[in-house]
Design a protein around this motif. Structure first.
Motif, PDB file in Angstrom:
ATOM      1  N   LEU B  10       0.839  -1.200   0.000  1.00 22.51           N
ATOM      2  CA  LEU B  10       0.000   0.000   0.000  1.00 22.51           C
ATOM      3  C   LEU B  10       0.876   1.252   0.000  1.00 22.51           C
ATOM      4  O   LEU B  10       0.556   2.249  -0.648  1.00 22.51           O
ATOM      5  CB  LEU B  10      -0.935  -0.015   1.218  1.00 22.51           C
ATOM      6  N   ILE B  14       0.427   4.000  -2.912  1.00 19.45           N
ATOM      7  CA  ILE B  14       0.101   5.410  -2.673  1.00 19.45           C
ATOM      8  C   ILE B  14       1.217   6.302  -3.210  1.00 19.45           C
ATOM      9  O   ILE B  14       0.970   7.339  -3.822  1.00 19.45           O
ATOM     10  CB  ILE B  14      -0.173   5.657  -1.170  1.00 19.45           C
ATOM     11  N   ALA B  17       0.675   6.712  -6.697  1.00 22.01           N
ATOM     12  CA  ALA B  17      -0.561   7.426  -7.021  1.00 22.01           C
ATOM     13  C   ALA B  17      -0.429   8.944  -6.885  1.00 22.01           C
ATOM     14  O   ALA B  17      -1.052   9.691  -7.629  1.00 22.01           O
ATOM     15  CB  ALA B  17      -1.696   6.918  -6.132  1.00 22.01           C
ATOM     16  N   ILE B  18       0.380   9.418  -5.924  1.00 23.08           N
ATOM     17  CA  ILE B  18       0.423  10.864  -5.617  1.00 23.08           C
ATOM     18  C   ILE B  18       0.750  11.724  -6.851  1.00 23.08           C
ATOM     19  O   ILE B  18      -0.034  12.620  -7.204  1.00 23.08           O
ATOM     20  CB  ILE B  18       1.407  11.150  -4.455  1.00 23.08           C
ATOM     21  N   SER B 138       1.074   4.004   5.557  1.00 21.59           N
ATOM     22  CA  SER B 138       0.879   4.312   4.139  1.00 21.59           C
ATOM     23  C   SER B 138       0.280   5.690   3.914  1.00 21.59           C
ATOM     24  O   SER B 138       0.754   6.459   3.094  1.00 21.59           O
ATOM     25  CB  SER B 138       0.005   3.238   3.495  1.00 21.59           C
ATOM     26  N   LEU B 139      -0.752   6.016   4.680  1.00 22.06           N
ATOM     27  CA  LEU B 139      -1.486   7.247   4.398  1.00 22.06           C
ATOM     28  C   LEU B 139      -1.074   8.400   5.309  1.00 22.06           C
ATOM     29  O   LEU B 139      -1.127   9.564   4.914  1.00 22.06           O
ATOM     30  CB  LEU B 139      -2.984   6.973   4.558  1.00 22.06           C
ATOM     31  N   LEU B 150      -3.580  15.221  -1.206  1.00 19.74           N
ATOM     32  CA  LEU B 150      -4.816  14.603  -0.721  1.00 19.74           C
ATOM     33  C   LEU B 150      -5.833  15.677  -0.363  1.00 19.74           C
ATOM     34  O   LEU B 150      -7.026  15.566  -0.670  1.00 19.74           O
ATOM     35  CB  LEU B 150      -4.516  13.730   0.499  1.00 19.74           C
ATOM     36  N   LEU B 247      -5.230   5.488  -7.279  1.00 22.83           N
ATOM     37  CA  LEU B 247      -4.863   4.466  -6.301  1.00 22.83           C
ATOM     38  C   LEU B 247      -4.976   3.070  -6.910  1.00 22.83           C
ATOM     39  O   LEU B 247      -4.099   2.217  -6.711  1.00 22.83           O
ATOM     40  CB  LEU B 247      -5.772   4.578  -5.069  1.00 22.83           C
ATOM     41  N   SER B 251      -1.986   0.533  -7.309  1.00 25.18           N
ATOM     42  CA  SER B 251      -2.062  -0.793  -6.676  1.00 25.18           C
ATOM     43  C   SER B 251      -1.833  -1.893  -7.686  1.00 25.18           C
ATOM     44  O   SER B 251      -1.117  -2.857  -7.422  1.00 25.18           O
ATOM     45  CB  SER B 251      -3.435  -1.026  -6.039  1.00 25.18           C
TER      46      SER B 251
END
Lengths: 359, 309
Positions: B10, B14, B17-18, B138-139, B150, B247, B251
């Protein structure tokens, strides 16, 4: 119709004139280099470019060099190579595996031009191959990794499952297992030579699964960079990457094309162009393991140096027995070793490599 | 045990994904105003390079980020002028912008190749939240730039649906002539939207250069500008869906790599095609729902508008 004939005639006479001139006057030798990427990859093409720089330094104005960057391994390559030959370059170096057929094809149309194709396995009257035995320094890197690993898990970021790459995975693993039989190598294929984002994700995934010594057979620096960030060790590949991550960088496995380029063009200047297919290794100075990290214990360094001396003297061959396949069956008994042709067609994993070789 | 092996996956997903999300959110705003900018990849590279050069020349991280964004905005201004004021074809101009950005960044960055960044964005874990299993590492253990990313998902979603300015933006993308007759400054809004998109593409580039790779190399963004473009359609022009898409793409990419390590007998080639196959499948699925697309796709996307004011 008439006009074009006349033009042809004129240009033909001009051409003969030009040829006559080049014989009488001591003009510089014209060499051309076809690059797959740009020196900006800090890896593969950078290593070739370093070689070309050495040519300029050593041979100066005796050689003029033309470089074409970013040439795709497609029909485009043929066009570029043909163009270079037509423009009067006498020695043309094509520096990527995927230029093999194109180089051979153009070679047929220009029998007076000498072509040198990097990493290929086909040659002809005027197309010659050159490559380095980079699996030799990869073996030495494996020895260091085998001694330094805590998790007994090595990681390998791989590009395409061609023999050149597969044998590097094998020699890295064999080197490690020669000093630490518990070692396993995990491999991730990213299906690209140069993709920093994918290389980074592959490195992250390997580290996440316990690998603490990374090596990559791809062209960017992303694997080393990721290792540095996550606090594990990694190696440089293609060119010296020590400056990038001094702490995480254990050593760099490098190609050294410069001496070969200088030697080949010197022979050309002497009027005796090389027609050899060259597969040089550490003994020819065409590759090596450089910039060893000061954290590597002296005993390990000594061990590696001894093995390096054995490789250079020919006493030790990387692909020699006893060598077992992934399933534990014996491939080479003690005392046997692979021929060059066999080394060049390795399509299997040795014992210690995990996973399945993509087919 | 499951959480232990899922966490690093994860984290990678992430991380992947950013930057995609930055570029896609910016593009979403530009497209909502009816302008299709295919220049993302080139703009990202310009942003990445300029911020990298800034830290190399001794600027602070924050200043480098601003410089990266400013250069990207200026670079995009070129596109905006040609497509909005001169009304040139957006697709062709966008492609030229990408080609220009890829080439220009490679030439200017030549002497910096292989250097590592003098400074980089470090993770700033949020107290308490960082200890939540799975989500904590992760977040909630990202760097400030990623938190901002985000946050901007929520801000942009609010802007588009709840604010008056967002309504004006959308109406320009739906029908510039109607917007015009309502007295909205269509050209100005289009300019602002496109430049905003350029700035966010710049942030994506900065993120690659100073938070992830911390090194300069040619083509650092590895074609992800194109993925970001696809994500906007993928998310049917809605910020949260775009974020989900980013995401998902991250993933699937990471899983494709991970599956090579576990004993699943699938060829690496098949696994490498995972993200793209998934993208195609989702796009096919989405396009079956004509109603949703009609409702969210800007009707005037990609078409020039002659503003006679």
């Amino acid at each position: 119709m008439k006009l074009s004939k006349r033009v042809l005639l004129i240009s033909a006479s001009l051409m003969t004139l030009g040829l006559a001139q080049s014989v009488t006057a001591a003009e510089p030798v014209k060499a051309a280099f076809v690059y797959f990427g740009t020196p900006g990859d800090a890896g593969w093409t950078f290593a070739h470019d370093t070689g070309v720089k050495l040519v300029k330094k050593e041979l100066g104005s005796q050689v003029t060099t033309t470089i074409v960057e970013n040439v795709p391994e497609s029909a485009d390559a043929e066009r570029v190579i043909r163009d270079l030959a037509a423009k009067g370059n006498q020695y043309i170096f094509t520096t990527s595996f995927g230029y093999m057929e194109q180089t051979l094809k153009v070679g047929k149309s220009f029998p007076k031009v000498e072509f040198y194709h990097n990493t290929g396995f086909k040659s002809s009257e005027n197309v010659h191959t050159y490559n380095s035995r980079i699996y030799e320094p990869a073996y030495l890197a494996g020895m260091i990794a085998g001694r330094m690993t805590k998790s007994n898990t090595l990681g390998f970021v791989a590009s395409f499952p061609i023999p050149e790459v597969v044998r590097n995975i094998n020699s890295y693993t064999m080197g490690a297992r020669s000093v630490n039989p518990k070692v396993k190598t995990k491999v991730i294929w990213i299906s690209s030579w140069y993709d920093p984002a994918k290389e980074r994700q592959a490195a992250e995934t390997l580290i996440g699964q316990g690998a603490d010594m990374l090596l990559q057979n791809t062209d960017s620096t992303a694997t080393l960079q990721t290792a540095a960030e996550k606090g594990v060790y990694a190696f440089g590949w293609n060119s010296d990457m020590s400056a990038l991550a001094p702490k995480a960088h254990l050593a760099s496995v490098i190609h050294n094309w410069g001496p070969y380029y200088v030697k080949t063009l010197k022979a050309a200047l002497d009027g005796k162009p090389s027609k050899e297919n060259v597969w040089g290794g550490m003994k020819d100075g065409m590759d090596g393991l450089v910039s060893l990290n000061s954290n590597i214990p002296a005993s390990v360094k000594k061990e590696v140096e001894a093995k390096q001396a054995d490789i250079i003297s020919g006493k030790f061959k990387v692909f020699s027995g006893p060598m077992k396949l992934q399933d534990g069956s014996m491939k080479l008994a003690a005392g046997q070793s692979f021929t060059d042709q066999e080394i060049d067609s390795i399509k299997f994993y040795v014992e210690g490599v995990e996973g399945q070789l993509p087919k | 045990m499951l959480i232990e092996s899922l966490t690093p996956l994860l984290v990678s997903a992430i991380g992947a994904a950013i930057p995609l999300l930055f570029a896609a959110l910016g593009e979403l705003i530009a497209e909502k105003a009816g302008v299709l900018n295919l220049g993302l990849e080139g703009t990202m590279l310009m942003g990445a390079l300029s911020s990298f050069l800034a830290v190399a020349e001794g600027s602070s991280l924050f200043l480098a980020l601003l410089i990266g964004v400013a250069v990207s905005v200026l670079f995009t201004l070129l596109f905006a002028f040609v497509t909005i004021s001169l009304q040139a074809n957006q697709v062709a101009t966008g492609l030229s912008l990408t080609i220009l950005g890829v080439g220009l960044s490679a030439v200017i960055g030549k002497t910096y190749v292989g250097f590592s960044a003098a400074k980089s964005f470090a993770p700033a874990p949020i107290p308490i939240l960082k200890d939540i299993p799975l989500l904590g590492p992760s977040l909630f253990s990202l760097d400030y730039v990623a938190y901002f990313c985000l946050f901007s998902v929520i801000a942009i979603a609010w802007f588009l649906t709840k604010s008056k300015a967002g309504l004006a933006l959308r109406s320009v993308g739906e029908s510039p002539s109607v917007a015009r007759s309502l007295g909205l400054p269509v050209t100005k809004i289009r300019y602002l939207a496109v430049l905003f998109g350029g700035g966010f593409a710049g942030l994506a580039g900065v993120y690659y250069a100073l938070a992830q790779f911390k090194v300069w190399q040619d083509g650092l963004t590895s074609g992800n500008g194109w993925i970001a473009l696809a994500l906007v359609v993928f998310g049917t022009w809605r910020p949260f869906k775009v974020a989900l898409g980013a995401l998902l793409f991250g993933s699937v990419t990471v899983l494709g790599l991970y599956f090579q390590l576990v004993d699943i007998k699938v060829s690496a080639f098949v696994l490498a095609s995972f993200p793209y196959v998934t993208t195609i499948l989702v796009l096919v699925y989405l396009s079956m729902d004509k109603e949703t697309i009609r409702r969210h796709a800007p009707a005037w996307l990609g078409k020039p508008f002659f503003d006679d004011r």
